[in-house]
Design an enzyme around this catalytic site. Structure first.
Site, PDB file in Angstrom:
ATOM      1  N   ASP A 147       0.903  -1.150  -0.080  1.00  0.00           N
ATOM      2  CA  ASP A 147       0.069  -0.066   0.069  1.00  0.00           C
ATOM      3  C   ASP A 147       0.810   1.212  -0.057  1.00  0.00           C
ATOM      4  OD1 ASP A 147       0.823  -0.038   2.574  1.00  0.00           O
ATOM      5  OD2 ASP A 147      -1.104   0.592   3.435  1.00  0.00           O
ATOM      6  N   TYR A 149       2.942   4.698   0.752  1.00  0.00           N
ATOM      7  CA  TYR A 149       3.521   5.200   1.936  1.00  0.00           C
ATOM      8  C   TYR A 149       2.467   6.304   2.848  1.00  0.00           C
ATOM      9  CZ  TYR A 149       7.914   3.812   0.111  1.00  0.00           C
ATOM     10  OH  TYR A 149       9.108   3.100  -0.564  1.00  0.00           O
ATOM     11  N   PHE A 160       7.008   1.727  -4.138  1.00  0.00           N
ATOM     12  CA  PHE A 160       8.272   2.228  -3.759  1.00  0.00           C
ATOM     13  C   PHE A 160       9.008   3.342  -4.001  1.00  0.00           C
ATOM     14  CE2 PHE A 160       8.011  -2.651  -4.213  1.00  0.00           C
ATOM     15  CZ  PHE A 160       8.477  -3.053  -2.811  1.00  0.00           C
ATOM     16  N   HIS A 300      11.536  -9.727   0.390  1.00  0.00           N
ATOM     17  CA  HIS A 300      11.538  -8.355   0.364  1.00  0.00           C
ATOM     18  C   HIS A 300      12.523  -7.317   0.450  1.00  0.00           C
ATOM     19  CE1 HIS A 300       9.202  -4.385   1.148  1.00  0.00           C
ATOM     20  NE2 HIS A 300       8.250  -4.871   0.686  1.00  0.00           N
TER      21      HIS A 300
END
Length: 335
Positions: A147, A149, A160, A300
């Site tokens: 989701d 920031y 990202f 991740h």
């Protein structure tokens, strides 16, 4: 008495009006006036990419204009339908926003934006930024996030990515480290990944330096390096969030919508590379036909898990190797 203003619910209960065809096109470049016989392959590619960049800017301006129009009219919200303006995606997803879950999602987002208790991110005109920036038919790779920031000024509708001037998040710092180790790319001084989504116009010329690379491909001139297509869809599974409340808009309908995006790519495209980092993203592999597409999995890039398999995954060079084997131009990952 003035007629009551329509809500999102009212909108989605009626047939979607067809958008008028584009009546104007981006200004022609000097290359566009040349006869086909005199245009080289490199020049043709540059023309196509400049056209894509102009389209991306047009889409952003159109979204901003729709938000401004709603503000001038005194509306507390703008219809989500009016924020998805890239026509290749509206054609693919035309039926999706008519489904009951989408109507409920629109009502939820509408109420959240109207509520002054906490800001909603990203800004309204950037909610569909990933789709508006990377047309459906130009997607070559997909990087899936969770989701947006949730800090002020961070979210820009691309997974990202953060705008220039905002501190680079730790996950993106690790992405840059792997990119440098994998391809020798220099680490930029900001976290804006927009250039991965759509190629900007080249601004230099000259012979290619010995040893430079974009993932194993050998090119004779810097022109080809400058205009290599990108087409990286930076897609979050959830497209909005409440300030300082991670996952606050999870399980409200966004996941079903973005699953439909991934499913459409899987069904209607071929040879797309999906980069799935972490368990959450890897769960999306169920939506991908791996007989038609390529799936790369790793840990991740967060500070907690990057050392468990993200570092050393070489997904950037591996993506380019896959694309080149299919006869496609590699992605220039240098920002």
């Amino acid at each position: 008495m003035a007629a009551p203003s329509k809500t999102l619910m009212d909108f989605f209960q009626q047939p979607v009006a067809k958008r008028p065809k584009r009546s104007s096109s981006p200004p022609q470049s000097p290359l566009s006036s040349m006869s086909p016989a005199t245009i080289s392959p490199e020049q043709k590619l540059r023309m196509e990419l400049n056209k894509a960049m102009a389209l991306s800017k047009r889409n952003l301006k159109l979204c901003s204009a729709n938000v401004s129009k709603a503000n001038v009219a005194g509306a507390s919200h703008v219809k989500l339908e009016e924020l998805l303006v890239e026509e290749t995606w509206t054609e693919v997803l035309s039926a999706e926003l008519q489904k009951p879950y989408a109507i409920n999602l629109c009502e939820f987002v509408e109420s959240e934006i109207s509520n002054d208790s906490a800001p909603i991110y990203p800004p309204r005109h950037l909610i569909f930024n990933a789709l508006n920036t990377t047309p459906f038919d130009r997607v070559k790779a997909v990087i899936i996030g969770q989701d947006p920031y949730h800090g002020p000024g961070q979210a820009m509708g691309l997974s990202f990515s953060v705008p220039e001037g905002v501190k680079v998040p730790s996950s993106l710092v690790n992405i840059y480290k792997e990119l440098q180790q994998d391809l020798g790319c220099s680490i930029p001084d900001n976290g804006n990944l927009e250039r991965w989504a759509v190629q900007d116009a080249p601004d230099w010329r000259g012979s290619r330096p010995s040893g430079s690379r974009i993932g194993g491909g050998n090119y004779v001139t810097m022109v080809l390096l400058a205009v290599s297509d990108k087409g990286v869809l930076l897609l979050n599974a959830v497209l909005t969030v409440r300030q300082h409340q991670a996952n606050s808009h999870a399980k409200k309908g966004w996941e079903q919508f973005t699953d439909a995006v991934i499913g459409a790519i899987s069904q209607k495209r071929k040879g797309v590379v999906f980069l799935l980092w972490g368990n959450y993203a890897q769960a999306k592999s169920r939506l991908i036909d791996e007989s038609k597409h390529h799936v790369l999995k790793s840990a991740h890039p967060s500070g907690l898990s990057a050392h468990r398999g993200f570092f050393g995954c070489r997904h950037f060079s591996r993506t380019n190797q896959i694309l080149e084997k299919m006869g496609l131009s590699p992605i220039d990952w240098q920002l």
